[in-house]
Structure formats: C-alpha cells, structure tokens
Design an enzyme around this catalytic site. Structure first.
Site, PDB file in Angstrom:
ATOM      1  NE  ARG A   2      -3.679  -2.507   0.282  1.00 21.77           N
ATOM      2  CZ  ARG A   2      -3.545  -3.766  -0.120  1.00 21.77           C
ATOM      3  NH1 ARG A   2      -2.448  -4.141  -0.755  1.00 21.77           N
ATOM      4  NH2 ARG A   2      -4.502  -4.653   0.091  1.00 21.77           N
ATOM      5  CG  ASP A 448     -11.612  -4.368  11.785  1.00 17.84           C
ATOM      6  OD1 ASP A 448     -11.839  -5.227  10.911  1.00 17.84           O
ATOM      7  OD2 ASP A 448     -11.027  -3.293  11.543  1.00 17.84           O
ATOM      8  CG  ASP A 450     -11.697  -6.554   7.593  1.00 17.86           C
ATOM      9  OD1 ASP A 450     -12.683  -7.222   7.238  1.00 17.86           O
ATOM     10  OD2 ASP A 450     -11.469  -5.394   7.190  1.00 17.86           O
ATOM     11  NE  ARG A 459      -2.604   0.850   5.421  1.00 20.32           N
ATOM     12  CZ  ARG A 459      -2.613  -0.373   4.922  1.00 20.32           C
ATOM     13  NH1 ARG A 459      -1.492  -1.032   4.766  1.00 20.32           N
ATOM     14  NH2 ARG A 459      -3.750  -0.955   4.592  1.00 20.32           N
ATOM     15  CE  LYS A 472      -6.956  -5.477   9.369  1.00 21.63           C
ATOM     16  NZ  LYS A 472      -7.269  -4.368   8.462  1.00 21.63           N
ATOM     17  CG  ASN A 521     -18.291   0.565   3.744  1.00 23.31           C
ATOM     18  OD1 ASN A 521     -19.207   1.363   3.578  1.00 23.31           O
ATOM     19  ND2 ASN A 521     -18.364  -0.690   3.357  1.00 23.31           N
ATOM     20  CB  CYS A 576     -21.741   1.544 -24.764  1.00 25.90           C
ATOM     21  SG  CYS A 576     -21.340   3.289 -24.557  1.00 25.90           S
TER      22      CYS A 576
END
Length: 1003
Positions: A2, A448, A450, A459, A472, A521, A576
């Site tokens: 990241r 959390d 995740d 980080r 987490k 989010n 399209c």
C-alpha cells in the site's frame, strides 16, 4: 504494497538505501521512529514514570530497570520492519561533540535538543556536500514546532505524487496562441505553467511527441503557443501531463529564526505561526537562562517568559505581535506533553524524512507550528493545583489539561469502529490518554470483522508478522494492553452496517460517551452517523487516502452531521465503453475484473443455486419439455454441456476464449462499424475517444498471450474441480494442447451494438425459442453421456482476492486487460498498477494515519470536556504538498416549519402512549404537545398514514400497536411526520423524527 502505491518503487528503493539519525526518543521521537527507515536512535536519558504517558514503547519494567530510552525502545522499533537495521546510541551529544560521525547519514532529526545545539548541528549538515537533510521538531505543552532544511538546492522530481492527467481533445485552433478544447463535460483540471505532451492527434500531427507549456483559458480549454502554421486539426488526440522537476531552496536555522517562512494551518489565525514562533523562542531562552522549563502554573515564570518574548519580537525582521495568551499557556504547560499532538506532528515530520531521503513530494518550507490553545482556553478558571503532578503515568497530560479532564478521559465509554491503520493509532492514543481506565467507569469497545493481512503490517503498527490471519480487533486489544495494562477494553468481530443493526442496539449507543470511526467504507460511516444522530451521541470521523487525510467532529445540537453533506457520486464507466469502446487502461482493467467475476464467481454461483433448487438433470429435462420456464435454465444447461472435464479441455477452453475476446470481438465491431463509418453529422464514427479495435493474432511465444492461457486454464480448472499437476503447467504440455486446438472461425453477427453512453447493462438477456430447443437437446445429450451426474452439477465459485499472489487472480486480470489494451492500442499497465485498480486498493502510508489519529484524539479531549462550538476544528491535510487546513465545524442548520416552530437534525420529539392509543390519539398528542398537526406518518419505508391513499382514513381508529406490530421487547418506534404546507400545491413540510413509546415509562 500500500505504501508503494503512495511513494512509487524508485522512492521506496531510495528509502531502503538511506540511513537516518534520530536524537531524542521521547513522545515525539518515538512517533517519528515508527517510519521504517534504517535508523540510529539516540538518547541519553533513562526511562521514568513520566514516559509511560508519552512513549508507547516504554513499559513498567523499563523504569524499574532504569533503562536508557534508546535501548528500551530499540527492539520494539526494530520489530516494526524486519527488513531495516535499527541501532541505538547513548553517547552524549552536546556543544563539544565532534559531529563528523553524522556524515554517514542522509538525514538528521533532532528532538528535545537545545536551540544552540540545533543551530550547531544544522550548520554542520547544511555545509556538507551533498547537504545532510536536517529536521528538528519539538512538542512543549500545548505548542509544537517542526523545522526543515534540505540545503541550498533540493531537487524534487514529483511534487504531488498524483497520476499524470490524460486529457481527450475535441478541437485545436489554428491560431496564435492555439486553443486546445477538451471533450464535452470533461474538465482538464490543469494549472497554468504545467507541461503537456501530445499523441494520436490527427491532422495537426506535428504536435505528436512534442511538449508544450500551457496557459489555462477555461475549465475546458487551454492555450499552447503558436499553431497557425500547422496543418488543420481533424480529430482525436490525447494530451498527457508531463512531470517536471522543481528545485527548492532552504535557509539555515540561524537565518530562518529571524525571518521564518511558515506554513499557515488555520487561515482564521494567519498570525498564529509567528506568534507561536516567538513564544517557543522565548521558552528556549528561558531554559538557557534558568536551566529549566517554567514551573507548572507559575504566574511569575509566565511573566518572565512574556518579557523575553517581547524582547525577542524586537529582534525579528517583521517584529511580529506577541500573543500573551499563547506565551502564558505555553509557560504554564511547558513541562507537560500532549501525546496526540506529538502523533500529529510526528506524522508530518516522518513524511518530511521520507521526502528528504527520496526526493518525492514537495518539502515543508520551512516551519510548521500547531498550537492547542482551543483546549486550554476553557480551563482558564481552574486552579493551578489541577495541573500539578500526582506521581502517575498521566502527569505529562495532567500538566496540560488538568486532573478533572484526565478523570473524565479515564471514565469515558468510547466505541471505536475499525481496527485498521487509524484504529491502531487511535488505540495507542487512548492508551496514552488513559481512556477507559477509570476504577468504576470507563470502557473502550472496539469492533472489526477483518483478519490481519501481510499488506497491513507497514502502517497498522500494533500488528506483527506472527499476527497474520488473526482477527484485527482481538490482536489490537492485546497489543493496546501492552501499552497501558489498566485500560478496560472489549473487542468484537462484528460488522457495523444496516444488515447487522441488531448487533448494537440504541441502548448500546446511548451508553457510549463518544463514537470514533476509523473506516474506509462510506456507507458504514453514514449508517453509524445516523445512529449517533438518533441517539444524540458525538461522533469523530476520519480517513486517509495516501498522503491525504481528514477529520470531522460531529457534536449533538452544535454541528451538522456526516450525512448533512454528500460527496459527489463515483463516476461510473458507461456500459458501452466497457463492452465495446474502451479509451483508457482503467476501462480494460474493469472489463477484465468483470470477466473474472462473471466467469469464475457469478456463473458458478448461479449454477450451484440452480441445481440446489432442482434435484436432478432428469427432473429439469421433464419440466422444460412440458413447457415450464425455469429461470436461468438455458445458461445452466449451456455451462453443463460445455463443462471441461480434464486439464486439456481447460487449456482448450482458455484458447477459445482468447480468440473470442481478443480477435472475434474486434472483427465483429469492425463488421458493425467499418473504419470509414460516419455519423449523421458527417463526422467519423471512429474518432476520439472511440478507438477502433484490431484483432490480436495468438502467438504462443508472446509472454502476454501465454500468460492469459495459463492463468485462465488454472481458474477454469479450479471452478470446474479439475485437478492439474506441475507437469500440466509446463510449456511443453501447454504447447502440445494448444497446437491441437481447433479454433472456431469468425462468423459475423447482425446483433445491435450498444453505443448509447447512458444505457445500462441489461439485467436479463432474452432467450429465443431456438435457444430453448437447443437447451433440451444439449441436456438430453449430457444425460445420455452420463455427464449430468450429481458431481457434474456442482462448481466451485472463486472469491476475488487481490493480495494472494499464488492464486492467479491478478495474473488473469493483468493478462486479459493488457490484451484488450493491445487490441485497442491503449498503453498497457503493469501487474502492480492493475492490482491497485482492479482491487480498488486505497493507497496508504503510516505518516498520514498517525497525523490524522493524533488530530482526532485532540478533538476527543474537547468532546469529553463539553467544549463550546467554536473550540472544535475539522482538518484536511495533504502531507505531499504539504498543506494542513483547520476549519471550524459547520453550525447545525435549523429548519423552520411555521409559526415559529423549527427543528434541527438533533431534535427528536417524544410521545408517550398506552395500550389502546390510536393513530388519531398519536396525531392529537403531537398537536397538543408541539403546536402543529401531522398530515402524514411514516415508519421507515412503510407509510402508516397518508390521507390521500385508499383506506388510510380508516386507520385513524386503529391502535398504534396494531399498526406498527412491534416485537415483544420493543419499547418504542421512531416515526417520521410531515405537516400540511401553508399554501396549497406546495410539498408537505418535513418534521423531526418522533419517538413513540408504547407505554408511559416510570421516569
């Protein structure tokens, strides 16, 4: 990975080769030390109780062992990144030290160093060839200072880090200057002085490959110099921004002290940086004169510092005005330390270190001052004893905000949603502030859903490699207790969104003193904001994207809410464009991502769902033969009849798909729209942004072609449950299979190609009677061939996972996207860029998350102290440029109904009913209590009472219990009411939410 998206590979390599010297591992030094360079940490002080409240890497045993601060934190800093070397130094650094040892470093950072020594070291660094980049930073009480000197000439190759802009051209005039116009509704967002290069211009072709400096004429046009002698412009063309190096000139600390160049962070106080500059210089002089900092709350010391400040102001070039309040509060709090302020400044300082060693992004010139006068001004009437030390870990904080506010932090109930990068930093701040540590009150609740991924580690600083694939929230809670074992923390793995709204009830929200969101989010943030508004709870929201970050404070009855403003919707790529007319690599990547989802996830899921509904192929055959229409039947039977049953068939299928996607598609479009096709107005159909496709001829030896076949075949094998071996993946085996494949010839179709950019993808493609007959034939054939057994009626859908390099997902998308790009003559993208776009990865860097979380924690102190509206500050920052802008929160808007009756988003009317309370009783109760009669009552999306709707007048006699149908444990329901307009023909007037209690509560 990241961080690579933020810095780029060149900067990352320079960073890896650099060596940084950091002196002073106190609260600010340890924040800067998190940045992850090869680092020497220097300190001569020993750990004390004081350090527990400011340095998250110092523990109780470090104090009892009397460890040196650098040695105590060394291995904890080294743990953050096992790829870089971290060393400790404890030798004295003073006016007598030989500074030649600094020549081995590319950057020197000083904290907690006297101003005299800062000047001496800065002079030494500035004089080197090339200069050693110099940074000094300090936090004293409520004030902070950051200074940068990167030498006389510091070249930056990329000042912003933004992707070069690409502009599609609709016209270029033959004139002096030539005016370039963009495509309609596509503003160029360029600035005068920038450089562009041109390609694919038809007519004025001499522009192709040339570079021009531009002058902005309007949001949709710019001039490029004399084009009057060029050929007339015909059509097409793309202008691409060219990044040009910029040189920054720095002055030494000695000179900058007298005439400082400061970044203004709060435009409502443009003089504040100079005022803090003078105040902090006065503090330095006070320390030199008395050998100590001013005593906590000592008025005599404050007066002495004010005299010094007045004297210093006269010696500076602009003779800035002295702000007595800043000097007084700096004097009163100088022995203290605000850990969140250190986090904010440390994040900015860390980014400046990265700039110093990489040459990426515009550096700070040359000072940044931030003060927290907003925090201490309301504490004016507190006695000095409030700020005196008590001999615990919170003495540094207490010296700044007083004991009463410290106790409020200890007793705080806070709900933190999200334990990612900002969440980890917030928990560290909570631990240092003592949030949720009260003996009888206080609790930190975190959630959390995740698990920890490898990409989180650079980080999300509470996590280590051995935590990968652990939750987490649980891991973050455990790591936070290592910083402050007295913190009370409950951790959950719940998702907070409307689908899980029963997880956290209104009662839960009302128990929280403040909610902090650390999410990317937007919908989840909007949902949490609505719960905070409904339950009158303060919310502090924040977020980052690369070097950018924001904070927003939402306080009941004082500010607008998060939902009061809406970001512009994300621009969708027209259907399209994706299907037939891509013009940029983003279009081909999204097409490939959609192909992955359709082929390997969506279709297998529908296939499984169909066969879970119908027990066997024979039953399905019988029902469709009898004329029954079974939803999805045609596509499922088609998939079953073409199902590959061996590795060979998987490779063959991949080869056929190659031909369909990258050859037949182009031939079909050119059949439908030959190159000379013209529109009704006479212009060419194939002109910018439409690019004509050209079929790609399969070449086994082309790595891109081969890569598509292998990655597609592996994914087909996975979804169709076909085993394969390493030998199957060999070039020899693949070549043998490919050589024998009979590729279908192209047969043009007369299907209409969608060209309308507003048209959306159709939900269902109609099935013809011929297709239905064919489906019966195919299913009969499969049954007779014993290829519709129970094992044949199952597939294995694949969930897209961007961060597992072994699964081949990104390999397929990269190959498919670049082949489509080749077909349309679009510049391809490497795997790394493709992964970012396909995975919708938000670039992230620890510097921005640290800065943002520090600013959030500072606002948290104000919320806990119940500060007035003008004390709160929202912030936007971009550490790359760099800018940091503080603004006052938006005052809550008041909506007028009529006759002096009004409400805000924070108002909620309350009606108490009883068992036989009717809808008419409810309407009368609202009129009697609030002076206005509702004309419409709505519950969520359910209309309880709309007079014009049939049968609704009869509902007036029904009880509220019967209308609402509450569950047994439901005490109330939230309703929305509207009122008749003052003039007929106008819309009904909205009202505030009304909470209706089914029975009168005892209290």
């Amino acid at each position: 990975s990241r961080q690579r998206y933020v810095l780029g590979d060149t900067a990352m390599q320079k960073m890896a080769q650099s060596h940084v010297f950091l002196s002073g591992i106190g609260g600010l030094g340890v924040e800067i030390g998190k940045l992850g360079n090869a680092l020497t940490v220097h300190d001569t002080k020993h750990c004390t109780k004081w350090d527990l409240g400011i340095n998250f890497f110092i523990h109780e045993d470090d104090i009892t062992s009397q460890r040196n601060r650098a040695e105590a934190t060394l291995h904890r800093i080294a743990e953050l990144n096992p790829y870089v070397h971290v060393a400790a130094s404890t030798v004295p650094l003073d006016e007598m030290t030989d500074l030649s040892f600094l020549k081995q470093y590319q950057c020197v950072i000083l904290t907690e160093v006297s101003l005299l020594l800062q000047k001496r070291i800065n002079d030494f660094c500035h004089a080197q060839q090339p200069p050693i980049k110099f940074i000094s930073a300090d936090v004293y009480g409520i004030c902070s200072r950051l200074f940068c000197d990167f030498g006389d000439e510091f070249e930056v190759l990329d000042t912003t880090g933004e992707e070069p802009k690409e502009i599609f051209i609709s016209n270029i005039t033959q004139s002096n200057p030539g005016i370039v116009t963009c495509l309609e509704n596509h503003p160029h967002r360029l600035e005068t002085g920038q450089f562009l290069t041109f390609r694919e211009v038809n007519g004025m072709s001499c522009l192709n490959g040339s570079t021009h400096q531009i002058t902005v004429v309007s949001p949709y046009s710019f001039s490029i110099g004399n084009t009057s002698d060029m050929e007339p412009y015909l059509h097409g063309g793309i202008a691409v921004q060219v990044k040009t190096p910029k040189t920054f000139c720095f002055e030494r600390l000695e000179k900058q002290i007298t005439n400082p160049l400061c970044l203004v962070a709060d435009f409502s106080k443009p003089q504040a940086p100079l005022q803090i500059h003078v105040a902090m210089l006065a503090l330095n002089h006070f320390q030199e004169n008395f050998g100590r900092r001013p005593n906590i709350g000592c008025l005599q010391d404050a007066e002495e510092m004010l005299k010094i400040a007045m004297s210093i102001s006269e010696t500076l070039e602009n003779k800035p005005q002295v702000n007595g309040d800043v000097v007084k509060w700096l004097s009163r709090t100088a022995q203290g330390f605000l850990a969140p302020l250190a986090a904010a400044v440390g994040g900015v300082a860390s980014q400046e270190v990265l700039k110093a060693v990489t040459g990426k992004f515009a550096p700070l010139q040359q000072w940044l001052y931030i003060d927290m006068l907003d925090i201490v001004t309301p504490l004016e009437k507190m006695g000095s004893e409030e700020f005196l030390p008590r001999g615990d870990r919170y003495d540094a904080l207490r010296a700044c905000i007083g004991d009463s506010l410290c106790q409020k932090l200890h007793d705080l109930h806070v709900f933190l949603v999200g334990c990612g990068a900002i969440g980890c930093e917030m928990l560290k701040n909570f631990a240092l502030l003592g949030v949720g540590t009260g003996q009888d009150k206080g609790l930190v609740t975190i959630t959390d859903p995740d698990l920890i991924e490898k990409s989180n580690l650079n980080r999300q600083f509470l996590f280590r490699p051995h935590h990968i694939q652990k939750p987490k929230s649980y891991t973050a809670a455990e790591a936070t207790l290592n910083i402050n074992p007295y913190l009370k923390i409950d951790s959950y793995i719940n998702k907070v969104c409307p689908a899980t709204e029963n997880t956290y009830s209104d009662e839960f929200y009302t128990k929280q003193d403040v909610i902090v969101t650390a999410l990317d989010n937007v919908e989840a943030r909007r949902y949490i904001d609505s719960r905070c508004v409904a339950n009158l709870r303060p919310l502090i929201d924040s977020g980052t994207m690369g070097t950018k970050g924001h904070t927003e404070v939402i306080v009941p009855h004082l500010t607008e809410s998060y939902n009061s403003h809406r970001d512009p919707p994300e621009e969708e790529i027209p259907f399209c464009t994706l299907k037939s007319f891509p013009a940029a690599i983003e279009h081909t990547i999204q097409w490939a991502r959609d192909k992955f989802e359709s082929s390997f996830s969506h279709k297998p899921s529908l296939f499984n769902k169909f066969w879970q509904t119908y027990p066997s192929a024979e039953v399905v055959l019988q029902r469709i033969k009898s004329g029954e229409s079974l939803e999805g039947c045609f596509h499922v039977i088609k998939t079953l009849s073409r199902r590959p049953r061996s590795w060979t068939q998987c490779v063959e299928l991949a080869r056929v798909k190659f031909e369909k996607y990258f050859s037949h598609k182009a031939l079909q479009l050119l059949h439908s729209f030959p190159l000379d096709t013209r529109l009704k107005d006479g212009s060419l159909f194939w002109q910018s942004p439409k690019r004509p496709p050209f079929p790609v001829k399969f070449e086994f030896n082309d790595p891109l072609h081969y890569g598509f076949i292998v990655s597609a075949a592996k994914l087909f094998a996975t979804v169709y449950c076909v085993p394969f071996t390493e030998k199957d993946l060999s070039e020899e085996t693949i070549f043998k299979i490919i050589s024998a494949v009979k590729v279908p010839e192209f047969r043009p179709s007369n299907k209409v190609v969608q060209t309308d950019e507003t048209a959306r993808k159709p939900d269902h493609i109609p099935v013809s009677s011929e297709d239905e007959r064919n489906a019966i034939f195919q299913l009969e054939k499969s049954i007779l061939s014993n290829e519709a057994l129970e094992s044949d009626l199952q597939m294995k859908p694949i969930s897209f996972e961007k961060d597992d390099d072994s699964n081949g997902h990104i390999d397929f998308i990269t190959a498919a996207s670049n082949l489509r790009a080749k077909m349309y003559n679009i510049e391809p993208a490497d795997r790394f860029k493709t992964k970012r776009i396909a995975g919708k990865i938000i670039p992230a860097i620890a510097t921005a998350t640290a800065a943002v979380s520090g600013l959030v924690a500072l606002e948290l102190i104000k919320v806990v102290g119940d500060y007035p509206a003008d004390a709160y500050k929202n912030c936007f920052l971009n550490l790359a440029i760099p800018i940091m802008v503080f603004t006052e929160t938006a005052e809550v808007r008041r909506t007028e109904i009529r006759n002096g009756i009004s409400f805000t988003i924070w108002d909620r009317w309350t009606i108490y009913g009883k068992e036989d309370f009717t809808l008419l009783d409810f309407i009368n109760a609202v009129r009697e209590k609030y002076g206005i009669e509702p004309t419409m009552v709505v519950q969520g999306v359910k209309m309880l009472y709309v007079p014009v709707m049939p049968g609704h007048i009869k509902r007036l006699k029904l009880t509220m219990q019967k209308l609402v149908k509450p569950s047994a444990d439901k005490k109330y329901v939230d309703l929305t009411v509207s009122f008749a307009p003052e003039t007929d023909g106008e819309e009904d007037l909205p009202g505030p939410p009304v909470r209706y209690y089914f029975v009168q509560e005892d209290n």
